[in-house]
Motif scaffolding. Structure first.
Motif, PDB file in Angstrom:
ATOM      1  N   GLN A 152     -12.297 -40.493 -18.534  1.00  0.00           N
ATOM      2  CA  GLN A 152     -11.676 -41.613 -20.000  1.00  0.00           C
ATOM      3  C   GLN A 152     -11.229 -40.850 -21.711  1.00  0.00           C
ATOM      4  OE1 GLN A 152     -14.091 -41.271 -17.395  1.00  0.00           O
ATOM      5  NE2 GLN A 152     -15.040 -43.125 -17.246  1.00  0.00           N
ATOM      6  N   ALA A 153     -11.808 -39.766 -21.679  1.00  0.00           N
ATOM      7  CA  ALA A 153     -11.385 -38.704 -22.852  1.00  0.00           C
ATOM      8  C   ALA A 153      -9.885 -38.975 -22.729  1.00  0.00           C
ATOM      9  CB  ALA A 153     -12.267 -37.424 -22.450  1.00  0.00           C
ATOM     10  N   GLU A 154      -9.022 -38.659 -21.664  1.00  0.00           N
ATOM     11  CA  GLU A 154      -7.760 -38.080 -21.722  1.00  0.00           C
ATOM     12  C   GLU A 154      -6.814 -39.507 -21.956  1.00  0.00           C
ATOM     13  OE1 GLU A 154      -7.614 -36.129 -18.327  1.00  0.00           O
ATOM     14  OE2 GLU A 154      -7.494 -34.285 -19.209  1.00  0.00           O
ATOM     15  N   GLU A 155      -7.798 -41.101 -20.919  1.00  0.00           N
ATOM     16  CA  GLU A 155      -6.987 -42.693 -21.236  1.00  0.00           C
ATOM     17  C   GLU A 155      -7.259 -42.307 -22.722  1.00  0.00           C
ATOM     18  OE1 GLU A 155      -9.469 -44.273 -18.250  1.00  0.00           O
ATOM     19  OE2 GLU A 155      -7.753 -43.969 -16.756  1.00  0.00           O
ATOM     20  N   ALA A 156      -8.901 -42.027 -22.835  1.00  0.00           N
ATOM     21  CA  ALA A 156      -8.533 -42.665 -24.567  1.00  0.00           C
ATOM     22  C   ALA A 156      -7.885 -41.750 -25.271  1.00  0.00           C
ATOM     23  CB  ALA A 156     -10.329 -42.694 -24.860  1.00  0.00           C
ATOM     24  N   ALA A 157      -7.658 -40.292 -25.158  1.00  0.00           N
ATOM     25  CA  ALA A 157      -6.739 -39.785 -26.399  1.00  0.00           C
ATOM     26  C   ALA A 157      -5.322 -39.934 -26.102  1.00  0.00           C
ATOM     27  CB  ALA A 157      -6.399 -38.324 -25.379  1.00  0.00           C
ATOM     28  N   GLU A 158      -4.863 -40.589 -24.608  1.00  0.00           N
ATOM     29  CA  GLU A 158      -3.834 -41.410 -24.502  1.00  0.00           C
ATOM     30  C   GLU A 158      -3.636 -42.139 -25.578  1.00  0.00           C
ATOM     31  OE1 GLU A 158      -1.095 -39.440 -23.408  1.00  0.00           O
ATOM     32  OE2 GLU A 158      -2.191 -38.201 -23.212  1.00  0.00           O
TER      33      GLU A 158
END
Length: 501
Positions: A152-158
């Motif tokens: 979820q953190a990486e999806e938010a960053a992207e």
């Protein structure tokens, strides 16, 4: 004993954190490589040397061994001077806007090892203080998010990166006509504080870019009431607590009536307000600002430092504003607040233009001489080994940070003003050469490009002209000085690309 890598950096802001127990890295590829090696997030802390709340968070959290231990265990910590790396600050400030409306400095960003933001905020206290959580609780929550909910953190960053990339795409528009510019000026003037002057409520900023727009000949002709609101704002600020007894202006006022200032004093604000005073014909205010620039911010060799701090030592303690609250005779026995000695290329361009124009307008050749000295200094010192302009220098040593488009354009415009004031064409030739470099390509931080970090489109005038505005203004000046019609068209292109419907 120095505990991190900041002691030998150029930035006074970074040097001030050199003895923190936090294992800081300066902005650069080493921090990214270490985050990728350890597979932990980057904690990117952005501020500047005269920022009061940056000092507070440093004392409360970054100097605390227990907090530092959490940072060092779970993150790779990066300290950034926003004045040395404005592109980096702009990119992460834009990303932070996805997580908080309370933007400012210190800016605290949590990013993936590739530098993509997945959470951000500004100042956090050491203990919970409603509505703010404790900084250590934020660190723990971010660490948990990265280790337990990493997808979820990486999806938010992207998602943030993609949104900023889309926002950076511009659609050319028609050039605004006189009527639309006058209408825009009238809309600004409707926000005038008719009781205390200026625009809006507290906190209240000088917003010199807005005042300059309202003072243009077109606005004075087509919207004279709006133009008068700018003159009234300058007059109100000049007799208020926003202006120190020595003539220099503070950053902003926390109250609507221009009282209780935030006491740092920026080269950018004062150089632009000097231009505003020139356009208003306010010689008294102009003389005070020029004296502050020359007597306080001017550095050995001729360049101008970035700012004067809000804090100083009084009776063995750090005091915010205490020095400025003393009558001038009582200050003589006190150590004045420190000046950040970074000679920033574009900011010096503003000072060169302001002193050159003010000196010509009010018959002060010494100001023109100081502008001449600053121009020669920046052109000589603020260069890398290949001869290209860099963002800044300190004590005669050039930074590795690249100059931005506005840096080069503002310096070029300053050189054009100096050419007019002195009658020396070599300044105009030098300015045109710099402007041609900007028009030929895009200047940006290479690390942002390498890691695909979305660069915030600098399309809005805030405390400084945007990149587009600076380049357009310099291009228009070059055309007016006879450099050729291609410069007028270059100005038009920038306005079409960045104007809003």
């Amino acid at each position: 004993r120095m505990t991190n890598r900041l002691a030998d950096t150029l930035s006074p802001y970074l040097r001030a954190h050199a003895d923190n127990p936090v294992d800081w890295y300066p902005w650069g590829p080493e921090a990214f490589a270490e985050a990728q090696r350890r597979d932990v997030p980057l904690l990117i802390s952005i501020g500047y040397s005269t920022c009061h709340w940056c000092h507070v968070m440093a004392r409360e959290s970054f100097a605390d061994p227990d907090t530092a231990a959490l940072i060092n265990r779970d993150f790779v910590a990066v300290k950034v001077d926003r004045e040395e790396h404005p592109d980096v600050d702009g990119a992460y400030m834009a990303a932070a806007s996805a997580f908080t409306q309370n933007l400012g400095w210190p800016l605290t960003v949590f990013a993936t090892p590739r530098g993509r933001t997945f959470y951000a905020g500004t100042y956090w206290p050491p203990e919970p203080r409603q509505p703010m959580p404790a900084f250590r609780d934020v660190l723990a929550a971010v660490h948990e998010a990265w280790t337990v909910r990493r997808m979820q953190a990486e999806e938010a960053a992207e998602a943030v990166t993609a949104a900023l990339t889309r926002a950076g795409a511009s659609t050319p528009t028609d050039l605004p006509d006189a009527a639309s510019l006058a209408a825009a000026a009238d809309i600004i003037a409707q926000r005038e504080d008719t009781l205390f002057g200026g625009f809006g409520g507290a906190p209240k900023f000088p917003v010199a870019t807005t005042l300059s727009l309202l003072q243009t000949p077109l606005v004075r002709r087509e919207a004279p009431d709006a133009a008068a609101s700018a003159d009234r704002a300058l007059a109100a600020m000049s007799v208020s607590a926003l202006r120190d007894a020595d003539g220099g202006f503070f950053r902003y006022a926390t109250q609507r009536d221009w009282t209780v200032p935030h006491y740092e004093r920026m080269l950018t604000d004062n150089a632009q307000l000097l231009l505003v005073a020139v356009d208003a014909g306010d010689e008294s205010t102009a003389r005070g600002i020029a004296s502050f620039l020359v007597d306080t911010l001017r550095r050995e060799g001729g360049g101008f430092g970035a700012a004067q701090d809000s804090e100083s030592w009084i009776d063995g303690q750090r005091s915010e504003g205490g020095y400025y609250l003393r009558p001038v005779p009582e200050r003589l026995g006190l150590e004045p607040p420190a000046v950040d000695g970074k000679v920033i290329t574009g900011w010096n361009g503003l000072a060169i233009a302001a002193l050159a124009r003010a000196g010509a307008r009010f018959g002060e050749p010494s100001w023109i001489t100081k502008a001449d000295d600053a121009a020669a200094y920046v052109l000589r010192v603020n260069r890398d080994t290949a001869g290209a302009l860099v963002r800044a220098s300190l004590d005669g040593i050039a930074s590795e940070a690249v100059a931005t488009a506005s840096d080069v354009a503002l310096l070029a415009d300053g050189l054009f003003a100096l050419a007019v004031a002195t009658g020396d064409p070599r300044w105009a030739v030098e300015g045109r050469g710099l402007l041609d470099l900007v028009l030929a390509g895009v200047l940006s931080d290479p690390l942002l490009a390498e890691h695909g970090i979305a660069v915030a489109p600098d399309q809005t005038d805030g405390d400084l002209p945007s990149d587009a505005a600076a380049v357009a203004a310099a291009s228009l000046t070059a055309w007016r000085l006879g450099a050729g019609d291609r410069y007028r068209e270059a100005a038009a292109v920038r306005v079409r690309e960045h104007a809003t419907q």
